[in-house]
Write an enzyme that holds these catalytic residues in place. Structure first.
Site, short mmCIF file in Angstrom:
data_model
loop_
_atom_site.label_atom_id
_atom_site.label_comp_id
_atom_site.label_asym_id
_atom_site.label_seq_id
_atom_site.Cartn_x
_atom_site.Cartn_y
_atom_site.Cartn_z
N HIS A 72 -10.63 0.62 0.64
CA HIS A 72 -10.29 1.50 1.76
C HIS A 72 -11.47 1.45 2.72
CE1 HIS A 72 -9.43 5.48 3.73
NE2 HIS A 72 -10.76 5.50 3.77
N HIS A 94 0.85 -1.20 0.00
CA HIS A 94 0.00 0.00 0.00
C HIS A 94 0.88 1.24 0.00
CE1 HIS A 94 -4.04 1.91 1.05
NE2 HIS A 94 -3.19 2.92 0.90
N LYS A 149 -9.18 -0.15 -6.94
CA LYS A 149 -9.29 0.37 -5.58
C LYS A 149 -10.64 1.08 -5.45
CE LYS A 149 -7.76 2.28 -1.57
NZ LYS A 149 -6.70 3.31 -1.63
N HIS A 201 -6.25 -0.69 5.68
CA HIS A 201 -6.35 -0.01 6.99
C HIS A 201 -7.10 -0.89 7.99
CE1 HIS A 201 -5.07 3.16 4.40
NE2 HIS A 201 -6.28 3.34 3.87
N HIS A 218 1.63 5.19 -2.25
CA HIS A 218 1.15 6.21 -3.21
C HIS A 218 2.39 6.93 -3.74
CE1 HIS A 218 -3.07 5.71 -2.14
NE2 HIS A 218 -2.72 5.72 -0.86
N ASP A 248 1.30 3.38 3.25
CA ASP A 248 0.39 4.48 2.93
C ASP A 248 0.96 5.86 3.28
OD1 ASP A 248 -2.04 5.57 2.03
OD2 ASP A 248 -2.93 5.53 4.03
#
Length: 393
Positions: free
Chosen positions: A213, A49, A172, A233, A51, A305
């Protein structure tokens, strides 16, 4: 990490893959030999995970940035990940086929990139970063950004198909509120069950899967019942969530370090004040959720994340997980576990013959001290990716 035990011996790479392991292997003429006597060798790490386009914690500003500027930042972020021992990463929205192709062709130095394009969000959801007074929205594909807004079953089918058309490795979906979004609540559920099931149907039709998410048990449970493969998460899960994870053979991807980093440095790196105040709602609950899931045997993968200048804390996730899990279980989440999640078991995350030759040479034993992985600048001697030494650069 198949056996969880070390074996002394040699490892030969050929054409980017592990060709042979054992003691006293014959070395073909012209082969580069790397003598790592006394070191520990483990598979290249997988962060499930990330970005890589998130050069700032103020995610709402990304669409206003030049795509070339975002790509330059992404190249730097990806290079840092490789230097920390991550040879493969799964991008959880933002990266596209351009960055993945650039890395695969050697134009960008970084981990192998498994991308989903843009995350699907309802209006006012976690992927809708407009403020309350902003009504216009520009989802033009030339603009950087992490989400795309689609409402209704037909619209989410079309959006999922469009991301798959562009080569998405997974889809996602934003199934609950979040920290970085300005107009939702963390405890909200997002998308109807019909919309969630339609997105899952489209992914499965293309032999892909959905990552969701979600924070609260209510949101997590809805996503699992709709058929998602991984929950990102999951800080506020309960026992009913654990039962659903096991029933559906789904994965949990905790991302503890991002809450720690956002609380410590989020405002410094652009996190708006309103989002910063949301962090406490999920920060303390993350470790309890991890412990609950681990105790029950839920399958897990490693994720971080991180955003903006906080990417440098990637390795700290190992220390945080080590507060409730054995080092071997944490390392497996970042190798074999993550490989299973992304559908590449036996291909990455292992030192088995035939796998891609991704490996780390460590001065120290991560099965005794996870700090060996948390502090790569002190303990990481070499990173090998596809059979080539790629770090130190």
């Amino acid at each position: 990490m198949d056996s969880g035990e070390y074996a002394e011996g040699d490892l030969r790479c050929e054409d980017g893959r592990i060709a042979e392991t054992g003691r006293g292997l014959r070395v073909p003429d012209g082969t580069r030999v790397l003598d790592v006597a006394g070191a520990r060798v483990v598979p290249g790490l997988i962060d499930a995970h990330v970005h890589v386009t998130a050069s700032t914690a103020d995610l709402g500003t990304l669409p206003s940035m030049s795509p070339s500027y975002v790509a330059a930042h992404s190249a730097r972020i990806m290079g840092g990940m490789l230097d920390r021992g991550f040879t493969t990463v799964r991008d959880a929205s933002g990266a596209d086929y351009g960055l993945a192709d650039a890395q695969a062709e050697g134009l960008v130095r970084g981990p192998r990139l498994l991308f989903c394009g843009r995350a699907l969000s309802q209006t006012g959801g976690h992927g809708d970063l407009r403020g309350r007074g902003q009504n216009s929205r520009d989802d033009h594909p030339c603009c950087a950004g992490l989400g795309r807004v689609a409402d209704g079953v037909d619209a989410v089918r079309a959006a999922a198909r469009d991301e798959l058309r562009k080569g998405a490795h997974h889809i996602k979906v934003m199934a609950s509120g979040g920290v970085a979004s300005p107009t939702d609540r963390i405890d909200s559920t997002q998308y109807s069950m019909d919309e969630l099931r339609a997105i899952v149907e489209e992914a499965e039709a293309a032999n892909r899967y959905v990552a969701a998410h979600a924070y609260t048990a209510r949101a997590v449970n809805r996503a699992l019942e709709a058929g998602v493969r991984s929950v990102e998460h999951g800080n506020l899960i309960d026992d009913s969530s654990v039962e659903l994870f096991l029933r559906h053979d789904a994965f949990l991807v905790p991302t503890l370090v991002t809450y720690w980093a956002l609380k410590e440095e989020g405002r410094e790196f652009g996190l708006p004040e309103g989002s910063w105040r949301k962090v406490d709602e999920v920060l303390d609950a993350g470790l309890r959720a991890l412990e609950r899931a681990a105790r029950a045997g839920v399958r897990m993968a490693f994720g971080t994340d991180l955003l903006g200048g906080m990417h440098r804390h990637q390795g700290h996730e190992f220390r945080l997980r080590g507060e409730t899990q054995r080092p071997l279980d944490v390392l497996r989440a970042a190798t074999t576990g993550a490989a299973e999640l992304v559908g590449l078991a036996g291909e990455i995350g292992t030192l088995s013959v035939g796998a891609r030759a991704d490996l780390l040479v460590l001065d120290g034993d991560p099965l005794r001290d996870l700090g060996v992985l948390a502090e790569p600048d002190k303990h990481l001697r070499h990173v090998v990716q596809d059979g080539r030494v790629v770090a130190p650069a």
